[in-house]
Design an enzyme around this catalytic site. Structure first.
Site, PDB file in Angstrom:
ATOM      1  N   GLY A  21     -10.730 -24.664  -3.967  1.00 39.46           N
ATOM      2  CA  GLY A  21     -12.088 -24.523  -4.470  1.00 39.46           C
ATOM      3  C   GLY A  21     -13.129 -24.840  -3.421  1.00 39.46           C
ATOM      4  O   GLY A  21     -14.096 -25.562  -3.686  1.00 39.46           O
ATOM      5  N   VAL A  22     -12.932 -24.313  -2.205  1.00 42.84           N
ATOM      6  CA  VAL A  22     -13.891 -24.538  -1.125  1.00 42.84           C
ATOM      7  C   VAL A  22     -14.242 -23.201  -0.483  1.00 42.84           C
ATOM      8  O   VAL A  22     -13.508 -22.224  -0.591  1.00 42.84           O
ATOM      9  CB  VAL A  22     -13.316 -25.476  -0.032  1.00 42.84           C
ATOM     10  N   ASP A  59      -0.104  -7.725   1.404  1.00 43.73           N
ATOM     11  CA  ASP A  59       0.295  -6.320   1.457  1.00 43.73           C
ATOM     12  C   ASP A  59       1.815  -6.178   1.502  1.00 43.73           C
ATOM     13  O   ASP A  59       2.349  -5.378   2.270  1.00 43.73           O
ATOM     14  CB  ASP A  59      -0.345  -5.617   2.649  1.00 43.73           C
ATOM     15  N   GLY A  90       3.637   6.439   8.082  1.00 49.37           N
ATOM     16  CA  GLY A  90       5.003   6.510   7.562  1.00 49.37           C
ATOM     17  C   GLY A  90       5.871   5.356   8.025  1.00 49.37           C
ATOM     18  O   GLY A  90       6.917   5.091   7.450  1.00 49.37           O
ATOM     19  N   ASN A  91       5.434   4.662   9.091  1.00 49.65           N
ATOM     20  CA  ASN A  91       6.171   3.482   9.546  1.00 49.65           C
ATOM     21  C   ASN A  91       5.893   2.257   8.676  1.00 49.65           C
ATOM     22  O   ASN A  91       6.588   1.240   8.793  1.00 49.65           O
ATOM     23  CB  ASN A  91       5.811   3.132  10.985  1.00 49.65           C
ATOM     24  N   SER A  92       4.859   2.315   7.839  1.00 50.42           N
ATOM     25  CA  SER A  92       4.500   1.158   7.023  1.00 50.42           C
ATOM     26  C   SER A  92       5.681   0.649   6.217  1.00 50.42           C
ATOM     27  O   SER A  92       6.364   1.411   5.532  1.00 50.42           O
ATOM     28  CB  SER A  92       3.373   1.522   6.055  1.00 50.42           C
ATOM     29  N   HIS A 124       0.810  -1.218   0.000  1.00 53.99           N
ATOM     30  CA  HIS A 124       0.000   0.000   0.000  1.00 53.99           C
ATOM     31  C   HIS A 124       0.846   1.271   0.000  1.00 53.99           C
ATOM     32  O   HIS A 124       0.335   2.351  -0.295  1.00 53.99           O
ATOM     33  CB  HIS A 124      -0.992  -0.010   1.176  1.00 53.99           C
TER      34      HIS A 124
END
Length: 494
Positions: free
Chosen positions: A290-291, A160, A232-234, A130
């Site tokens: 596929g469940v 992410d 900003g720490n992301s 992000h």
């Protein structure tokens, strides 16, 4: 209160420019980093200055920019007006957006500031997706002020995470990952990053909790930290006392946008294989069964005869999917995958997602009161799996009462009203008492205790069987629109 990503490229141009301006303004008290009383163990060792000095060269600031659309061309301008715009900007726009100080000829940019770290000395940098999503230009700034243009190598929306590449004429300082499975609640956690665009900032705290779910999807499995983490720490790292990475800071829980001492980091054991795969392939090819999955509850466990409410309940199996071909059925509970216990649906989703398409996964499933083994070859996950649940509706009318429910056989009129295919069988729910959760009028009960039902009498017989077996609840499989799920209804002992 809200959970916020701690660094993101704004899609709205005005909001992005305001955010960029705020980085240059004064402090807002609500956003001020909280003071931290270091644990006694840290104080006895003289703090963490040596550790910080060692790891900081590999922690970077990331600036992501998205160019604005070209300004509209102004035709038939008066003589000399074009030069006026070039020198003084477009009236009504602030400085830096083409609004003066010679900014008239520059297209505005949306900017996001985040953090990251070098995990490969040849120039590979990790951050949150992000932070750099939709960016046209990405710049990496090192501790010594050196700026390098970065190429986006790969992104993974589900976790992410993203990998960048910068050119390096010599090996860069790089960081190692710790084994996050060994992290304990109470361990010291040191975060380094770029909050509010201030540059390299260090905060410290402890690991407050493990395996936190914050509603971000099937890979919801975060370390909770009380080290101050802000916007900003992301993408920045959190270290243990050995200087190895235990997590990547991603989100905060906050009523005001600032740190309140509850931050979330992606565990290193989840991040490391994703980053390595992105570095090699630029994308993640995820396995798919596929469940549809459903969390286990005490009531469901009781109705299935499980000793404790653990495992991933299979609510539905898609036609012609790997799960159907491998023998998996709705109502099965996956207890382990490749020998690893599956405590809940997240465990199974993460495990299968990390299996390469075409590989086999060994499942231990609970069915009909006993465990059995299945071997299933997983396929490539669809780009956008449809997990919507269509809502059915029904008018209240007379029906047969079973366990407090008003039921009716499923006939052609009901199929037409509920928009169901002709091959759908079961019993329609007309009314639901207040002590039955999850069920609603218009639902179709297709099985009770994993036995297909076609009329209210079938439901009654299975409810009676559950009562005679000493169970407090009967397991029902419910179809709602195109989706199915398992619920329970309470039964009275016989």
């Amino acid at each position: 209160m809200t959970v916020r990503k701690t660094g993101a490229l704004r899609r709205n141009m005005g909001a992005a420019l305001l955010a960029g301006t705020a980085l240059l303004g004064g402090f807002v008290p609500a956003f001020a980093p909280q003071a931290f009383a270091a644990p006694s163990e840290v104080m006895e060792k003289g703090g963490v200055a040596d550790l910080v000095e060692r790891v900081s060269p590999a922690v970077v600031t990331i600036t992501a920019a998205k160019n604005a659309p070209d300004r509209p061309v102004m035709r038939d301008m008066p003589p000399g007006f074009e030069e006026f715009l070039r020198r003084f900007g477009v009236p009504g726009l602030p400085d830096g957006q083409g609004g003066g100080n010679g900014g008239g000829g520059r297209a505005p940019q949306a900017r996001a500031l985040g953090s990251g770290f070098v995990f490969d000395a040849s120039g590979y940098v990790a951050t949150n997706r992000h932070v750099i999503a939709d960016a046209d230009e990405v710049t990496v700034t090192f501790q010594d002020g050196t700026e390098r243009a970065a190429e986006i190598v790969g992104e993974d929306e589900r976790t992410d995470l993203a990998v960048l590449k910068v050119k390096a004429d010599k090996p860069l300082a790089a960081l190692k990952f710790a084994d996050s499975d060994k992290v304990r609640v109470g361990d010291v956690a040191i975060a380094v990053g770029n909050p509010f665009g201030l540059g390299g900032t260090v905060t410290a705290g402890i690991v407050s909790a493990r395996s936190r779910a914050i509603g971000s999807g099937p890979y919801d499995d975060y370390l909770q930290l009380d080290a101050s983490i802000n916007r900003g720490n992301s993408g920045g790292p959190t270290f243990n006392m050995a200087g190895d990475i235990i997590g990547i800071n991603t989100a905060i829980f906050s009523p005001n946008g600032g740190s309140v001492g509850i931050g979330f980091a992606i565990p290193s054991n989840m991040a490391k294989p994703v980053l390595e795969t992105l570095k090699q392939n630029g994308k993640i090819d995820r396995g798919w069964l596929g469940v549809s999955l459903q969390p286990m509850t005490k009531e469901l466990a009781d109705s299935l005869g499980l000793p404790k409410p653990e495992g991933a309940l299979i609510a539905g199996v898609e036609a012609k999917s790997p799960a159907e071909k491998g023998g998996l059925k709705a109502g099965d509970v996956v207890l382990s995958a490749d020998g690893k216990p599956m405590k809940d649906t997240r465990d199974l989703a993460r495990h299968v997602g990390m299996v390469n398409p075409g590989a086999k996964v060994d499942l231990s499933v609970w069915r009909d009161g006993k465990a059995r083994d299945l071997k299933i070859t997983v396929a490539q996950a669809p780009a956008s799996p449809d997990q919507r649940i269509a809502r059915g509706g029904a008018a209240k009318e007379e029906g047969t009462e079973v366990a407090g429910l008003k039921l009716s056989s499923l006939n052609d009129q009901w199929r037409e009203r509920l928009q169901l295919d002709g091959d759908v069988n079961g019993v329609v729910v007309l009314d639901v008492p207040g002590d039955v959760e999850g069920l609603r009028a218009g639902d179709v009960i297709q099985s009770v205790n994993n036995t297909p039902v076609a009329k209210p009498a079938d439901v009654s017989a299975q409810v009676s069987a559950a009562a005679k077996a000493g169970r407090k609840n009967a397991l029902i499989q419910v179809r709602r629109g195109d989706a199915s799920a398992f619920l329970t209804i309470p039964v009275k002992p016989v």
